[in-house]
Design a protein around this motif. Structure first.
Motif, PDB file in Angstrom:
ATOM      1  N   LEU A  74     -11.933  10.124  -7.138  1.00  0.00           N
ATOM      2  CA  LEU A  74     -10.594   9.622  -6.852  1.00  0.00           C
ATOM      3  C   LEU A  74     -10.554   8.138  -7.167  1.00  0.00           C
ATOM      4  CD1 LEU A  74     -10.474  11.191  -3.292  1.00  0.00           C
ATOM      5  CD2 LEU A  74      -9.220  12.056  -5.257  1.00  0.00           C
ATOM      6  N   SER A  75      -9.404   7.534  -6.950  1.00  0.00           N
ATOM      7  CA  SER A  75      -9.311   6.075  -6.994  1.00  0.00           C
ATOM      8  C   SER A  75      -8.426   5.634  -5.844  1.00  0.00           C
ATOM      9  CB  SER A  75      -8.749   5.588  -8.335  1.00  0.00           C
ATOM     10  OG  SER A  75      -7.399   5.944  -8.462  1.00  0.00           O
ATOM     11  N   GLU A  76      -8.498   4.358  -5.531  1.00  0.00           N
ATOM     12  CA  GLU A  76      -7.719   3.845  -4.410  1.00  0.00           C
ATOM     13  C   GLU A  76      -6.222   4.046  -4.607  1.00  0.00           C
ATOM     14  OE1 GLU A  76     -10.454   0.354  -2.472  1.00  0.00           O
ATOM     15  OE2 GLU A  76      -9.254  -0.170  -4.219  1.00  0.00           O
ATOM     16  N   SER A  77      -5.783   4.155  -5.852  1.00  0.00           N
ATOM     17  CA  SER A  77      -4.354   4.346  -6.099  1.00  0.00           C
ATOM     18  C   SER A  77      -3.910   5.792  -5.837  1.00  0.00           C
ATOM     19  CB  SER A  77      -3.988   3.948  -7.526  1.00  0.00           C
ATOM     20  OG  SER A  77      -4.629   4.804  -8.449  1.00  0.00           O
ATOM     21  N   ASP A  78      -4.872   6.712  -5.695  1.00  0.00           N
ATOM     22  CA  ASP A  78      -4.543   8.092  -5.331  1.00  0.00           C
ATOM     23  C   ASP A  78      -4.174   8.092  -3.852  1.00  0.00           C
ATOM     24  OD1 ASP A  78      -5.244   8.987  -7.876  1.00  0.00           O
ATOM     25  OD2 ASP A  78      -7.320   9.351  -7.277  1.00  0.00           O
ATOM     26  N   HIS A  79      -2.895   8.315  -3.573  1.00  0.00           N
ATOM     27  CA  HIS A  79      -2.422   8.183  -2.197  1.00  0.00           C
ATOM     28  C   HIS A  79      -2.624   9.440  -1.368  1.00  0.00           C
ATOM     29  CE1 HIS A  79      -0.890   4.265  -3.124  1.00  0.00           C
ATOM     30  NE2 HIS A  79      -0.265   4.759  -4.182  1.00  0.00           N
ATOM     31  N   GLY A  80      -3.310  10.442  -1.900  1.00  0.00           N
ATOM     32  CA  GLY A  80      -3.508  11.683  -1.164  1.00  0.00           C
ATOM     33  C   GLY A  80      -4.805  11.762  -0.397  1.00  0.00           C
ATOM     34  N   LEU A  81      -5.574  10.657  -0.315  1.00  0.00           N
ATOM     35  CA  LEU A  81      -6.886  10.717   0.337  1.00  0.00           C
ATOM     36  C   LEU A  81      -6.773  11.145   1.802  1.00  0.00           C
ATOM     37  CD1 LEU A  81      -9.946  10.349   0.327  1.00  0.00           C
ATOM     38  CD2 LEU A  81      -9.563   7.930   0.847  1.00  0.00           C
ATOM     39  N   LYS A  82      -5.855  10.568   2.542  1.00  0.00           N
ATOM     40  CA  LYS A  82      -5.735  10.919   3.959  1.00  0.00           C
ATOM     41  C   LYS A  82      -5.385  12.397   4.126  1.00  0.00           C
ATOM     42  CE  LYS A  82      -4.756   6.428   5.908  1.00  0.00           C
ATOM     43  NZ  LYS A  82      -3.855   5.601   6.692  1.00  0.00           N
ATOM     44  N   ALA A  83      -4.458  12.887   3.305  1.00  0.00           N
ATOM     45  CA  ALA A  83      -4.084  14.298   3.381  1.00  0.00           C
ATOM     46  C   ALA A  83      -5.256  15.198   2.985  1.00  0.00           C
ATOM     47  CB  ALA A  83      -2.880  14.571   2.487  1.00  0.00           C
ATOM     48  N   LEU A  84      -6.024  14.778   1.993  1.00  0.00           N
ATOM     49  CA  LEU A  84      -7.188  15.538   1.560  1.00  0.00           C
ATOM     50  C   LEU A  84      -8.222  15.618   2.679  1.00  0.00           C
ATOM     51  CD1 LEU A  84      -8.921  17.000  -0.523  1.00  0.00           C
ATOM     52  CD2 LEU A  84      -9.486  14.776  -1.517  1.00  0.00           C
ATOM     53  N   LEU A  85      -8.523  14.482   3.302  1.00  0.00           N
ATOM     54  CA  LEU A  85      -9.477  14.475   4.415  1.00  0.00           C
ATOM     55  C   LEU A  85      -8.980  15.324   5.585  1.00  0.00           C
ATOM     56  CD1 LEU A  85     -10.713  10.782   4.414  1.00  0.00           C
ATOM     57  CD2 LEU A  85     -12.069  12.827   3.972  1.00  0.00           C
ATOM     58  N   LYS A  86      -7.702  15.236   5.870  1.00  0.00           N
ATOM     59  CA  LYS A  86      -7.122  16.039   6.955  1.00  0.00           C
ATOM     60  C   LYS A  86      -7.285  17.530   6.652  1.00  0.00           C
ATOM     61  CE  LYS A  86      -2.822  16.616   9.595  1.00  0.00           C
ATOM     62  NZ  LYS A  86      -3.505  16.825  10.840  1.00  0.00           N
ATOM     63  N   CYS A  87      -7.047  17.925   5.408  1.00  0.00           N
ATOM     64  CA  CYS A  87      -7.208  19.314   4.995  1.00  0.00           C
ATOM     65  C   CYS A  87      -8.669  19.755   5.157  1.00  0.00           C
ATOM     66  CB  CYS A  87      -6.747  19.484   3.554  1.00  0.00           C
ATOM     67  SG  CYS A  87      -6.979  21.144   2.893  1.00  0.00           S
ATOM     68  N   LEU A  88      -9.608  18.935   4.679  1.00  0.00           N
ATOM     69  CA  LEU A  88     -11.026  19.282   4.784  1.00  0.00           C
ATOM     70  C   LEU A  88     -11.476  19.385   6.238  1.00  0.00           C
ATOM     71  CD1 LEU A  88     -12.482  17.059   1.936  1.00  0.00           C
ATOM     72  CD2 LEU A  88     -12.347  19.567   1.951  1.00  0.00           C
ATOM     73  N   HIS A  89     -10.965  18.503   7.082  1.00  0.00           N
ATOM     74  CA  HIS A  89     -11.366  18.467   8.492  1.00  0.00           C
ATOM     75  C   HIS A  89     -10.644  19.523   9.328  1.00  0.00           C
ATOM     76  CE1 HIS A  89     -11.258  16.989  12.678  1.00  0.00           C
ATOM     77  NE2 HIS A  89     -12.519  16.665  12.413  1.00  0.00           N
TER      78      HIS A  89
END
Length: 120
Positions: free
Chosen positions: A29-44
């Motif tokens: 990913l890169s920092e400009s990808d704004h889906g990181l929080k949603a991705l982590l929430k999905c994984l968790h």
């Protein structure tokens, strides 16, 4: 290609080590990808993978060839991020299928790993 079968290390120590097979997954990913929080929430919350780690890179480039990096003067660049997790092969495969909605094609890689367990 089939997954390797679990096996046990034949040491004679009191805490005999058992090796279990898992799948390691790496997501670029890169920092400009704004889906990181949603991705982590999905994984968790949804997928409940064993654990996940996000590492911030100091430099990197992708298919575009644009190098993203930083110096001490510029700490707010669009730096690369690497998210890693592992789980049983079936659970990792299900997670990969689910997270395809969050990442660009070709930004997910996986491979088989052995996980050491104390046999408990």
């Amino acid at each position: 290609m089939s997954e390797p079968q679990p096996h046990t290390d034949t040491t004679n120590s009191p805490e005999e080590q058992q090796l279990l097979w898992a799948t390691m997954v790496r997501v670029y990913l890169s920092e400009s990808d704004h889906g990181l929080k949603a991705l982590l929430k999905c994984l968790h919350d949804e997928l409940r993978v064993c654990g996940a780690t996000v590492t911030r890179g100091v430099a990197g480039f992708g298919a575009s060839g644009v190098v993203h990096g930083t110096s001490l003067v510029d700490l707010s660049s669009d730096l690369p991020l690497v998210l890693e997790f592992f789980d049983r092969p079936d659970r990792a495969r299900a997670a990969i299928e689910r997270i395809k909605d969050f990442v660009e094609p070709g930004h997910v890689v996986s491979w088989s790993v052995s996980v050491e367990s104390n046999g408990r």
